[in-house]
Design an enzyme around this catalytic site. Structure first.
Site, PDB file in Angstrom:
ATOM      1  N   HIS A   1      -5.055   9.990   0.647  1.00  0.00           N
ATOM      2  CA  HIS A   1      -4.873   9.324   1.946  1.00  0.00           C
ATOM      3  C   HIS A   1      -5.196  10.259   3.125  1.00  0.00           C
ATOM      4  O   HIS A   1      -4.756  10.036   4.250  1.00  0.00           O
ATOM      5  CB  HIS A   1      -3.454   8.768   2.104  1.00  0.00           C
ATOM      6  CG  HIS A   1      -3.432   7.428   2.796  1.00  0.00           C
ATOM      7  ND1 HIS A   1      -3.877   7.256   4.082  1.00  0.00           N
ATOM      8  CD2 HIS A   1      -3.029   6.202   2.371  1.00  0.00           C
ATOM      9  CE1 HIS A   1      -3.734   5.972   4.404  1.00  0.00           C
ATOM     10  NE2 HIS A   1      -3.236   5.318   3.385  1.00  0.00           N
TER      11      HIS A   1
ATOM     12  N   ASP B   1       0.825  -1.210   0.000  1.00  0.00           N
ATOM     13  CA  ASP B   1       0.000   0.000   0.000  1.00  0.00           C
ATOM     14  C   ASP B   1       0.860   1.261   0.000  1.00  0.00           C
ATOM     15  O   ASP B   1       2.033   1.229   0.400  1.00  0.00           O
ATOM     16  CB  ASP B   1      -0.864   0.066   1.272  1.00  0.00           C
ATOM     17  CG  ASP B   1      -1.966  -0.979   1.273  1.00  0.00           C
ATOM     18  OD1 ASP B   1      -1.972  -1.853   0.404  1.00  0.00           O
ATOM     19  OD2 ASP B   1      -2.829  -0.894   2.178  1.00  0.00           O
ATOM     20  N   ASP B   2       0.234   2.342  -0.378  1.00  0.00           N
ATOM     21  CA  ASP B   2       0.759   3.717  -0.221  1.00  0.00           C
ATOM     22  C   ASP B   2       1.842   4.110  -1.220  1.00  0.00           C
ATOM     23  O   ASP B   2       2.275   5.259  -1.224  1.00  0.00           O
ATOM     24  CB  ASP B   2       1.284   3.981   1.201  1.00  0.00           C
ATOM     25  CG  ASP B   2       0.192   3.919   2.256  1.00  0.00           C
ATOM     26  OD1 ASP B   2      -0.968   3.646   1.877  1.00  0.00           O
ATOM     27  OD2 ASP B   2       0.488   4.119   3.440  1.00  0.00           O
TER      28      ASP B   2
ATOM     29  N   HIS C   1      -5.804   2.593  -4.134  1.00  0.00           N
ATOM     30  CA  HIS C   1      -5.783   2.863  -2.685  1.00  0.00           C
ATOM     31  C   HIS C   1      -6.460   4.222  -2.476  1.00  0.00           C
ATOM     32  O   HIS C   1      -7.618   4.261  -2.085  1.00  0.00           O
ATOM     33  CB  HIS C   1      -4.360   2.810  -2.145  1.00  0.00           C
ATOM     34  CG  HIS C   1      -4.296   2.718  -0.647  1.00  0.00           C
ATOM     35  ND1 HIS C   1      -5.199   2.014   0.103  1.00  0.00           N
ATOM     36  CD2 HIS C   1      -3.427   3.255   0.243  1.00  0.00           C
ATOM     37  CE1 HIS C   1      -4.893   2.114   1.382  1.00  0.00           C
ATOM     38  NE2 HIS C   1      -3.825   2.872   1.500  1.00  0.00           N
TER      39      HIS C   1
ATOM     40  N   HIS D   1       3.878  -2.054   3.147  1.00  0.00           N
ATOM     41  CA  HIS D   1       3.908  -0.711   2.545  1.00  0.00           C
ATOM     42  C   HIS D   1       5.247  -0.537   1.848  1.00  0.00           C
ATOM     43  O   HIS D   1       6.288  -0.591   2.519  1.00  0.00           O
ATOM     44  CB  HIS D   1       3.714   0.361   3.625  1.00  0.00           C
ATOM     45  CG  HIS D   1       2.380   0.282   4.307  1.00  0.00           C
ATOM     46  ND1 HIS D   1       2.115  -0.617   5.307  1.00  0.00           N
ATOM     47  CD2 HIS D   1       1.220   0.977   4.100  1.00  0.00           C
ATOM     48  CE1 HIS D   1       0.852  -0.479   5.700  1.00  0.00           C
ATOM     49  NE2 HIS D   1       0.289   0.480   4.986  1.00  0.00           N
TER      50      HIS D   1
HETATM   51 ZN    ZN Z   1      -2.632   3.336   3.238  1.00  0.00          ZN
END
Ligand code: ZN
Length: 314
Positions: free
Chosen positions: A169, A117-118, A165, A274
């Site tokens: 954020h 993720d991210d 995603h 991540h």
């Molecule tokens: Zn995230």
């Protein structure tokens, strides 16, 4: 003593600075299906000076139970000194049941789905090199980072799955309302399509579907989104193995230990990592070696892969 009277006055103000208490009966978040009637669970109000004020409560807001959405009812009451109390109830109307659930296919054999993720970020290219070295495939739940967008293209071309995603954020803006969430989700879906030429329907909620942070901004939102987005043809993925690289684990060794103990003897594992964390990327080679030695295949997520859905808490 002669009977003349003098008069002076003193004004005494009886002031009440305490606002009434207003309590909702039932939950402050009610979920209904489209077409189901809303029945007001009621409320009680009282005040230190005025006593019972339940009959003075005003309710505003409308609910259209024929349309899915997150609706807000506002309740307010005022005492005779002008002190006011307001509370809200969310009514979540979902169209669940109007569309078939997507079928989940449990993979044959033992499978690890590595998910990152991210990213993309400064460590993503190195991660792609490691994955290539072992010819294993993973899934990237990406964010909007124009500087690194070529890495999304590369990951896609090398056979990895690309999922949505988030654009930003930023919890307080994306979890403000269903509309705000859709804007972020579809925005990122477009960004990915422009880069890879493919429209992805895989996504991961920032914080996972079990996040409680969204409750602060929109009660009932995750209940709504987890049902509605499935109906809209998206597939969301949580995880059943947490590398804890976003908190807890601070070294590659800790990430590795968390992942292998989490995978344990599971038949399939969706692992959360991540790729913006250097030490998490540093752990990947050992994870792959361990997985291959223990009979696991590393595969990218597909729409029919197990979602490992968490319990929704908002
Ligand atoms: Zn995230």
């Amino acid at each position: 003593s002669s009977g003349n009277v003098a008069i002076a006055e003193r004004e005494i103000i009886y002031s009440d600075l305490v606002a009434p208490i207003l309590k909702l009966n039932g939950s402050d978040c009610v979920t209904l299906r489209v077409g189901q009637n809303y029945e007001e669970p009621g409320y009680v109000a009282g005040d230190n000076c005025d006593g019972n004020l339940t009959s003075k409560v005003r309710v505003s807001g409308t609910i259209d139970t024929s349309k899915s959405g997150v609706y807000t009812l506002s309740y307010s009451v005022e005492d005779r000194y002008g002190n006011k109390t307001s509370v809200e109830r969310r009514v979540v109307v979902v169209s669940v049941g109007t569309s078939p659930k997507p079928s989940v296919v449990v993979p044959d054999g033992k499978v690890i789905y590595l998910t990152f993720d991210d990213g993309p970020g400064p460590h993503t290219a190195r991660l792609l090199d490691i994955l290539k070295k072992y010819d294993v495939k993973a899934t990237f739940f990406v964010t909007n980072k124009p500087k690194y967008k070529n890495l999304i293209k590369r990951a896609s071309e090398e056979g990895h799955a690309i999922g949505i995603h988030t654009m930003t954020h930023t919890y307080k803006s994306i979890y403000k309302s269903p509309e705000a969430y859709y804007k972020d989700l579809y925005g990122m879906q477009d960004v990915i399509e422009k880069i890879t030429g493919k429209k992805t329907t895989l996504f991961r909620f920032p914080g996972g579907s079990s996040n409680t942070v969204s409750r602060k901004y929109c009660k009932g939102l995750m209940t709504f989104l987890t049902k509605e987005l499935v109906v809209k043809g998206f597939q969301y993925f949580d995880w059943n193995v947490d590398s804890k690289d976003a908190g807890g684990a601070k070294t590659a060794e800790q990430v590795f230990q968390n992942v292998i103990s989490g995978v344990g003897k599971k038949q399939y594992a969706v692992v959360l990592q991540h790729d913006v964390k250097k030490y998490s990327v540093d752990a990947v080679e050992s994870i792959i070696q361990w997985g291959l030695a223990n009979g696991y295949a590393f595969l990218p997520l597909e729409p029919s892969s197990p979602g490992c859905h968490h319990n929704v808490k908002n």
